[in-house]
Design an enzyme around this catalytic site. Sequence first.
Site, PDB file in Angstrom:
ATOM      1  N   HIS A 118       0.873  -1.183   0.000  1.00  0.00           N
ATOM      2  CA  HIS A 118       0.000   0.000   0.000  1.00  0.00           C
ATOM      3  C   HIS A 118       0.911   1.236   0.000  1.00  0.00           C
ATOM      4  O   HIS A 118       0.910   2.024   0.949  1.00  0.00           O
ATOM      5  CB  HIS A 118      -0.950  -0.041   1.210  1.00  0.00           C
ATOM      6  CG  HIS A 118      -2.200   0.776   1.040  1.00  0.00           C
ATOM      7  ND1 HIS A 118      -3.469   0.243   1.103  1.00  0.00           N
ATOM      8  CD2 HIS A 118      -2.383   2.099   0.823  1.00  0.00           C
ATOM      9  CE1 HIS A 118      -4.377   1.207   0.942  1.00  0.00           C
ATOM     10  NE2 HIS A 118      -3.734   2.351   0.771  1.00  0.00           N
ATOM     11  N   ASN A 163      -2.163  -2.340  -3.866  1.00  0.00           N
ATOM     12  CA  ASN A 163      -3.278  -1.424  -3.745  1.00  0.00           C
ATOM     13  C   ASN A 163      -3.106  -0.292  -4.756  1.00  0.00           C
ATOM     14  O   ASN A 163      -2.134   0.452  -4.703  1.00  0.00           O
ATOM     15  CB  ASN A 163      -3.334  -0.818  -2.339  1.00  0.00           C
ATOM     16  CG  ASN A 163      -4.495   0.157  -2.199  1.00  0.00           C
ATOM     17  OD1 ASN A 163      -5.667  -0.247  -2.256  1.00  0.00           O
ATOM     18  ND2 ASN A 163      -4.200   1.448  -2.054  1.00  0.00           N
ATOM     19  N   GLU A 164      -4.053  -0.180  -5.661  1.00  0.00           N
ATOM     20  CA  GLU A 164      -4.161   0.975  -6.558  1.00  0.00           C
ATOM     21  C   GLU A 164      -2.885   1.315  -7.324  1.00  0.00           C
ATOM     22  O   GLU A 164      -2.289   2.384  -7.129  1.00  0.00           O
ATOM     23  CB  GLU A 164      -4.634   2.204  -5.767  1.00  0.00           C
ATOM     24  CG  GLU A 164      -5.948   1.986  -5.047  1.00  0.00           C
ATOM     25  CD  GLU A 164      -6.489   3.257  -4.387  1.00  0.00           C
ATOM     26  OE1 GLU A 164      -5.732   4.218  -4.241  1.00  0.00           O
ATOM     27  OE2 GLU A 164      -7.679   3.278  -4.049  1.00  0.00           O
ATOM     28  N   GLU A 365     -12.517  -0.897  -0.900  1.00  0.00           N
ATOM     29  CA  GLU A 365     -12.633   0.427  -0.254  1.00  0.00           C
ATOM     30  C   GLU A 365     -13.817   1.176  -0.834  1.00  0.00           C
ATOM     31  O   GLU A 365     -14.012   1.198  -2.041  1.00  0.00           O
ATOM     32  CB  GLU A 365     -11.392   1.309  -0.503  1.00  0.00           C
ATOM     33  CG  GLU A 365     -10.163   0.936   0.273  1.00  0.00           C
ATOM     34  CD  GLU A 365      -8.970   1.848  -0.036  1.00  0.00           C
ATOM     35  OE1 GLU A 365      -9.177   3.027  -0.407  1.00  0.00           O
ATOM     36  OE2 GLU A 365      -7.840   1.368   0.075  1.00  0.00           O
ATOM     37  N   GLU A 418      -4.268  10.889   5.929  1.00  0.00           N
ATOM     38  CA  GLU A 418      -4.778  10.877   4.553  1.00  0.00           C
ATOM     39  C   GLU A 418      -3.723  11.435   3.591  1.00  0.00           C
ATOM     40  O   GLU A 418      -3.919  12.446   2.923  1.00  0.00           O
ATOM     41  CB  GLU A 418      -6.109  11.633   4.481  1.00  0.00           C
ATOM     42  CG  GLU A 418      -6.767  11.702   3.104  1.00  0.00           C
ATOM     43  CD  GLU A 418      -6.941  10.366   2.387  1.00  0.00           C
ATOM     44  OE1 GLU A 418      -7.121   9.330   3.038  1.00  0.00           O
ATOM     45  OE2 GLU A 418      -6.852  10.380   1.147  1.00  0.00           O
ATOM     46  N   TRP A 419      -2.559  10.792   3.553  1.00  0.00           N
ATOM     47  CA  TRP A 419      -1.504  11.079   2.580  1.00  0.00           C
ATOM     48  C   TRP A 419      -1.207  12.579   2.473  1.00  0.00           C
ATOM     49  O   TRP A 419      -1.029  13.225   3.494  1.00  0.00           O
ATOM     50  CB  TRP A 419      -1.854  10.434   1.216  1.00  0.00           C
ATOM     51  CG  TRP A 419      -2.193   8.980   1.374  1.00  0.00           C
ATOM     52  CD1 TRP A 419      -3.426   8.406   1.243  1.00  0.00           C
ATOM     53  CD2 TRP A 419      -1.305   7.895   1.760  1.00  0.00           C
ATOM     54  NE1 TRP A 419      -3.349   7.044   1.494  1.00  0.00           N
ATOM     55  CE2 TRP A 419      -2.070   6.716   1.813  1.00  0.00           C
ATOM     56  CE3 TRP A 419       0.067   7.804   2.055  1.00  0.00           C
ATOM     57  CZ2 TRP A 419      -1.521   5.470   2.139  1.00  0.00           C
ATOM     58  CZ3 TRP A 419       0.612   6.568   2.382  1.00  0.00           C
ATOM     59  CH2 TRP A 419      -0.187   5.428   2.416  1.00  0.00           C
TER      60      TRP A 419
END
Length: 456
Positions: A118, A163-164, A365, A418-419
Amino acid sequence: MKFPKAFIWGTATSAYQIEGAWNTDGRGPSIWDAFCHEPNNVYNNHTGNIACDHYNKMKQDVALMKTMGLKAYRFSISWSRIFPQGQGEINEKGVQFYSELIDELIQNDIEPWVTLYHWDLPLAIHNELNGWLNKEVTDLFVKYAKLCFERFGNRVKHWITFNEPWVVSILGYGQGVFAPGKISNSEPYLVGHHLLIAHAKTVKLYRNLFQKSQQGKIGITNNCDWREPLTNKKEDKEAAQRALEFFLSWFADPVYFGSYPQSMVDRLGARLPEFTIEERKMLRGSSDFFGLNHYTTMLASEAKDLEQISVYGNGGLSEDQNVNLTLDPSWELTAMKWAVVPWGCRKLLEWISNRYDFPDIIITENGCAYDDVLENGEVHDIKRIAFFKNYLEECAIAINNGVQLKGYFCWSLLDNFEWASGYSKRFGIHYVNFETLERTPKASSKWLKLFLESQP
Ligand code: PNW
């Protein structure tokens, strides 16, 4: 609203966003530590140094899930906790943390769903080998994954390799807003290529050495918004289709068909790398389920000339697609300025089912950020309740229409890092006070608990 009895209900998190303990017990740094520690990359220079302190509060967090009646929990493993240098020496304390988390979950009847990557690439791999731009890194990822299968695979029955990959490629190496903060119009396609190859090699290894004895499943999670044509004109319908291909099919076509979408091949020329015959074979059919992260919807129209393109929000490298993205002004927005469009979720599920022949889909998600505040000990997040209710309703309709949706993980268990937005955006169903690190269930968490109790 009734879902099938075997439906998997869970919440999701990721290592860097919740664990903290960034240099505890031998953990090595990742590119996200470096990115946050460099000024002006992240909102207010926030870092994940402490985050939700989940590393120290793991048992309490599992208890929260148990109280809610959740059946599954999706979390990620920090590669540099296991291999501080990305390769070589194993950090047994890191292994022990995840081993204990897995045991704790199983003791509480919660199934672990483990994401191997991730976004937190070990910093040493970035500094010494140029990170995902280097094909050799795919083999280091396979070695790390193998160790995880060896140590945890007796208890973990669901694995997600990446992830993504879209976010890693576009936001990390294209727009430069996420670690490692690089800006380029060709590197994202090379990075994406290597992520896909790393995924395929890992799945091959798992299937050859572990799947038979461990009886688990393995797949990849992609993220995609829905793209609705702005008008009924042919060119806008084609623009919406193209936008979906550049977003989702970029990664899903190789995994299901062994090749990139033709629209990308036609438009990107030499910037889109080619797979060898061997790689195509390895990729085709390399996911046991279709992992999907879905948050929002935008309107798509054909961009007549490049001037017209708004490089807005999550459009990717818009100039490669000739697509303009806009919002319907009547749509409600979350704190991320992401539009709330529940029917977009259903349309995307149906689009996936038609293109990839009705695979088992897991929404790994879905959720929304709001500026939640604690008032007299409570968070009245009625908008989040409406969000879950309306998105789940559309999921139920999709299932009725034949979509093989098998599970839903809400993002996220806790408010977290949140990044690039730091701690300013709250996605959690539990409010976290980042000074005391205390967790408080929000109204949405209580609503979800009751909802789960009403399910077969
Ligand atoms: C996902 N976009 O990130 C991640 O998997 C989570 O770690 C994150 O907290 C969550 O969604 C909420 O943001 C995304 O620009 C980041 O399209 C950006 C985009 C999509 C997903």
